[in-house]
Design an enzyme around this catalytic site. Structure first.
Site, PDB file in Angstrom:
ATOM      1  N   LYS A  72      -2.628   8.594   2.118  1.00 14.68           N
ATOM      2  CA  LYS A  72      -4.059   7.601   2.403  1.00 14.68           C
ATOM      3  C   LYS A  72      -3.881   6.970   2.249  1.00 14.68           C
ATOM      4  O   LYS A  72      -3.772   5.624   2.813  1.00 14.68           O
ATOM      5  CB  LYS A  72      -4.489   8.054   1.219  1.00 14.68           C
ATOM      6  CG  LYS A  72      -5.416   6.611   0.424  1.00 14.68           C
ATOM      7  CD  LYS A  72      -5.885   7.190  -0.589  1.00 14.68           C
ATOM      8  CE  LYS A  72      -5.565   7.596  -1.965  1.00 14.68           C
ATOM      9  NZ  LYS A  72      -4.726   6.686  -2.495  1.00 14.68           N
ATOM     10  N   THR A  74      -0.263   5.883   3.769  1.00 15.32           N
ATOM     11  CA  THR A  74      -0.361   5.766   5.742  1.00 15.32           C
ATOM     12  C   THR A  74      -1.140   5.790   6.838  1.00 15.32           C
ATOM     13  O   THR A  74      -0.760   4.131   7.308  1.00 15.32           O
ATOM     14  CB  THR A  74       0.425   7.300   5.990  1.00 15.32           C
ATOM     15  OG1 THR A  74       1.536   7.738   5.574  1.00 15.32           O
ATOM     16  CG2 THR A  74       1.084   7.137   7.498  1.00 15.32           C
ATOM     17  N   ARG A  95      -1.192  -1.572  -3.117  1.00 12.17           N
ATOM     18  CA  ARG A  95      -0.928  -1.831  -4.780  1.00 12.17           C
ATOM     19  C   ARG A  95       0.999  -1.755  -4.712  1.00 12.17           C
ATOM     20  O   ARG A  95       1.411  -1.250  -3.748  1.00 12.17           O
ATOM     21  CB  ARG A  95      -0.876  -0.596  -5.530  1.00 12.17           C
ATOM     22  CG  ARG A  95      -2.585  -0.459  -5.997  1.00 12.17           C
ATOM     23  CD  ARG A  95      -2.618   0.620  -6.358  1.00 12.17           C
ATOM     24  NE  ARG A  95      -2.555   1.716  -6.496  1.00 12.17           N
ATOM     25  CZ  ARG A  95      -2.790   3.584  -6.705  1.00 12.17           C
ATOM     26  NH1 ARG A  95      -2.146   3.288  -7.735  1.00 12.17           N
ATOM     27  NH2 ARG A  95      -2.433   4.383  -5.532  1.00 12.17           N
ATOM     28  N   LYS A 106       6.280  11.764  -6.994  1.00  9.50           N
ATOM     29  CA  LYS A 106       5.182  11.904  -6.037  1.00  9.50           C
ATOM     30  C   LYS A 106       5.782  11.139  -4.397  1.00  9.50           C
ATOM     31  O   LYS A 106       5.714  11.583  -3.826  1.00  9.50           O
ATOM     32  CB  LYS A 106       4.669  10.617  -6.899  1.00  9.50           C
ATOM     33  CG  LYS A 106       2.987   9.985  -5.716  1.00  9.50           C
ATOM     34  CD  LYS A 106       2.339   9.817  -6.368  1.00  9.50           C
ATOM     35  CE  LYS A 106       0.914   8.990  -5.664  1.00  9.50           C
ATOM     36  NZ  LYS A 106       0.994   7.734  -4.746  1.00  9.50           N
ATOM     37  N   ALA A 274      -4.234   5.366 -11.131  1.00  5.38           N
ATOM     38  CA  ALA A 274      -5.164   5.763 -10.951  1.00  5.38           C
ATOM     39  C   ALA A 274      -5.791   6.550 -11.535  1.00  5.38           C
ATOM     40  O   ALA A 274      -7.390   7.393 -12.414  1.00  5.38           O
ATOM     41  CB  ALA A 274      -5.753   6.016  -9.120  1.00  5.38           C
ATOM     42  N   PHE A 302      -5.142   8.179  -5.354  1.00  5.49           N
ATOM     43  CA  PHE A 302      -5.824   9.215  -5.318  1.00  5.49           C
ATOM     44  C   PHE A 302      -7.058   9.817  -4.742  1.00  5.49           C
ATOM     45  O   PHE A 302      -7.781   9.040  -3.559  1.00  5.49           O
ATOM     46  CB  PHE A 302      -6.241  10.200  -6.727  1.00  5.49           C
ATOM     47  CG  PHE A 302      -4.655   9.783  -7.653  1.00  5.49           C
ATOM     48  CD1 PHE A 302      -3.466  10.615  -7.002  1.00  5.49           C
ATOM     49  CD2 PHE A 302      -4.444   9.437  -9.281  1.00  5.49           C
ATOM     50  CE1 PHE A 302      -2.417  10.185  -7.719  1.00  5.49           C
ATOM     51  CE2 PHE A 302      -3.028   9.541  -9.158  1.00  5.49           C
ATOM     52  CZ  PHE A 302      -1.764   9.299  -8.984  1.00  5.49           C
ATOM     53  N   PHE A 382      -1.278  15.982  11.322  1.00  8.74           N
ATOM     54  CA  PHE A 382       0.328  16.461  10.843  1.00  8.74           C
ATOM     55  C   PHE A 382       0.362  17.445  12.098  1.00  8.74           C
ATOM     56  O   PHE A 382      -0.226  17.674  12.577  1.00  8.74           O
ATOM     57  CB  PHE A 382       0.568  17.172   9.281  1.00  8.74           C
ATOM     58  CG  PHE A 382       0.410  16.104   7.926  1.00  8.74           C
ATOM     59  CD1 PHE A 382       1.439  16.059   7.360  1.00  8.74           C
ATOM     60  CD2 PHE A 382      -1.268  15.340   7.798  1.00  8.74           C
ATOM     61  CE1 PHE A 382       1.331  15.288   6.687  1.00  8.74           C
ATOM     62  CE2 PHE A 382      -0.777  15.135   6.468  1.00  8.74           C
ATOM     63  CZ  PHE A 382      -0.048  14.959   5.401  1.00  8.74           C
ATOM     64  N   TRP A 410       1.026   8.201  11.439  1.00 11.02           N
ATOM     65  CA  TRP A 410       2.391   9.236  10.822  1.00 11.02           C
ATOM     66  C   TRP A 410       2.716   8.855  12.311  1.00 11.02           C
ATOM     67  O   TRP A 410       4.137   8.245  11.988  1.00 11.02           O
ATOM     68  CB  TRP A 410       2.314  10.123  10.178  1.00 11.02           C
ATOM     69  CG  TRP A 410       3.489  10.641   9.425  1.00 11.02           C
ATOM     70  CD1 TRP A 410       3.722   9.845   8.733  1.00 11.02           C
ATOM     71  CD2 TRP A 410       4.347  11.527  10.636  1.00 11.02           C
ATOM     72  NE1 TRP A 410       4.651  10.717   8.005  1.00 11.02           N
ATOM     73  CE2 TRP A 410       5.314  11.268   9.841  1.00 11.02           C
ATOM     74  CE3 TRP A 410       4.438  11.970  11.552  1.00 11.02           C
ATOM     75  CZ2 TRP A 410       6.800  12.316   9.929  1.00 11.02           C
ATOM     76  CZ3 TRP A 410       5.215  12.786  12.258  1.00 11.02           C
ATOM     77  CH2 TRP A 410       6.585  12.617  11.056  1.00 11.02           C
TER      78      TRP A 410
END
Length: 557
Positions: A72, A74, A95, A106, A274, A302, A382, A410
């Site tokens: 998210k 990215t 954030r 994470k 979150a 999230f 991906f 990405w």
């Protein structure tokens, strides 16, 4: 061989932060450098630009996250870069990462690949010290509170009913429950205590929802720290220390300016969890970005059931923010996991599992529709995704008249996000926007929770523990029943059971207790077994981290 995120970031050609400030037409006295590539922005920027029309705020949210990762942040960074590439003056507002997840499981929160905010080592570690300032302010209040009790307890605080825990910006399960004040009369008054992670502190939420220093001070004064022997709330104002706490936060309140790999300006400020708190960057940074640019790309933590719901129901009210569009990030591999595929098999093509997992995306689409904000599904591609899997998602969306775009930010940076950027601009300029929070704050607490549980999670109902029922009566008596609700829930499932992936049905949301965040301006409802102090995994990310002799960071991701 693909380069790691940190290798890409360390090879980037950064502009001096003075050039980024010039891009934004900031006055020389409106920013102060923190080294060569970071700066703090004065709140005077908001005063100077108060009458200027606000730019369009685009929220990036996602499907329910899995350990496979959705990217998210990215996509947020890549979309910001892409919007600039197509001629829209865009600023990203994100954030600040917490050391807890950065060193835990994470990882960092600076984006990835060729869509990162930099300097990523600084952002993912101590940055400009904001989280340390919040930790200090929070623990200063703990010290002042215990000192008050030790020095005669004029406020008649019941030591069994102190609700203000201490905090630390690390995952440390050993500190969840502690006893303080042992060692005899001169060491204080013994009582049970505990630690939360800093990003779960009410002071973090307050910093992120305050409009200026005066608002910050006012909110700090309203924080409930304990109850007296008559079971009445004791606040920071009763202790008279809101000024001291605000003093410790006088620099932390200023948004931080950095840049992306493509030199797009980014404001990174505040970082409430979150799944525990409201999961959005600061109101000040979002509003400042909207005054300095034509578009703002921001995110909420999230999935849409957590971050987006709280952005729409809490942050927009506190900051007078009008969301212009939403991006729902989805990945083929996370959808396959929601369809029953194990993490170690996600690189194998499995359209059947993908089809089963689409139910999760479908629910989040329904949720965003409920809020009335125009949206587009952003497929974050991906390398392991097959053409058939990507085509299946595109076809699935087309059959349902859902706007969708492929994102390859990405691998390709802003160039890989232009399709998504064009869709976002089309939605902002031509889409139908009927945004409304999904509940009226004047509704009873239980009705607000039921609305979230049914409309956002898809629950069949809620159940309250005896403690939670008692608390509702107490909150009604105290006049706290007209505040928004901040649900503390697992991020992995739409339900409060992290093992129920996909789109569970017929489940009940269990509320075990409430925490009044009166300064922040919401009531926290703790569901299931969600923890306000996470623990470290068996093999923390910290095991891969190191620093070279010349001070170069290794192993951050």
């Amino acid at each position: 061989m693909n380069k790691s995120d940190i290798e890409i970031a360390q090879e980037a050609k950064m502009k001096p932060i003075s050039e980024i400030a010039e891009q934004l037409d900031l006055h020389v006295d409106e920013w102060e450098p923190h080294g060569h590539y970071k700066a703090k922005l004065s709140l005077d920027v908001l005063k100077r630009l108060d009458s200027k029309p606000s730019g369009k705020v685009v929220l990036v949210t996602a499907i329910s996250p899995t350990p496979a990762g959705e990217g998210k942040s990215t996509v947020s960074v890549g979309l910001g870069q892409a919007l600039n590439r197509i001629g829209k003056k865009t600023i990203i507002a994100l954030r600040e990462p917490s050391l807890g997840p950065s060193m835990g499981i994470k990882g960092g929160a600076a984006g990835g690949g060729y869509s990162q905010v930099i300097p990523m080592e600084d952002i993912n570690l101590h940055f400009t010290g904001d989280l340390h300032a919040i930790t200090s302010a929070h623990n200063a209040l703990s010290a002042l509170l215990d000192n008050h009790i030790h020095q005669g307890n004029e406020l008649q605080i019941d030591t069994r009913r102190v609700v203000w825990k201490r905090v630390l910006d690390l995952n440390d399960r050993a500190l969840r429950n502690v006893v303080v004040g042992l060692g005899g009369p001169v060491q204080g008054v013994p009582r049970e205590d505990g630690f939360d992670i800093t990003v779960a502190s009410e002071i973090m939420a307050i910093l992120c929802l305050s409009k200026d220093i005066n608002d910050l001070k006012h909110r700090l004064s309203k924080m409930v720290v304990a109850y007296n022997y008559s079971k009445e709330p004791v606040t920071v104002a009763d202790l008279g220390v809101q000024g001291a706490l605000a003093l410790l936060l006088k620099d932390a309140i200023k948004p931080n300016l950095v840049q992306t790999l493509e030199n797009t300006p980014a404001l990174i400020h505040g970082g409430p969890f979150a799944n525990i708190a409201h999961g959005c960057n600061s109101v000040m940074a979002t509003r400042m970005a909207s005054k300095l640019g034509d578009y703002v790309v921001t995110e909420a933590g999230f999935g849409a059931d957590l971050g987006a719901e709280k952005f729409f129901d809490i942050k927009t009210r506190a900051g007078d923010i009008e969301p212009a569009a939403t991006v729902i990030v989805a990945t083929a591999r996370a959808l396959k996991m929601h369809g029953g595929v194990a993490k170690n098999q996600l690189t194998e093509e499995n359209v059947g599992a993908l089809e089963r997992g689409m139910a999760n995306l479908e629910k989040h689409v329904e949720t965003i529709r409920t809020f009335g904000v125009p949206f587009v599904v952003g497929i974050n591609r991906f390398n392991s995704d097959s053409e058939q899997e990507i085509q299946f998602i595109l076809d699935w969306c087309a059959e349902r008249n859902i706007e969708v775009a492929l994102s390859e930010v990405w691998a390709k940076g802003g160039a890989g996000g232009e399709e998504l950027a064009n869709k976002v601009v089309e939605l902002v300029e031509n889409g139908t926007n009927t945004f409304e929070p999904i509940y009226d704050v004047s509704l009873p607490i239980i009705e607000k929770i039921e609305t979230i549980a049914r409309k956002v999670y898809g629950a069949s109902g809620i159940e309250l523990s005896p403690k939670a029922k008692r608390q509702i009566s107490e909150f009604d008596k105290a006049g706290w029943n007209n505040l928004p609700i901040c649900m503390a829930k697992t991020q992995y499932s739409l339900s409060d059971d992290p093992s129920k992936l996909g789109r569970p049905e017929g489940f009940i949301i269990s509320i075990r207790e409430f925490r009044p965040s009166i300064g922040a301006g919401f009531i926290v409802a703790l569901t299931g077994t969600v923890m306000t102090m996470p623990g470290l995994p068996k093999k923390p990310a910290a095991l891969n981290m190191d620093v070279t002799e010349d001070g170069k960071a290794i192993g951050l991701f």
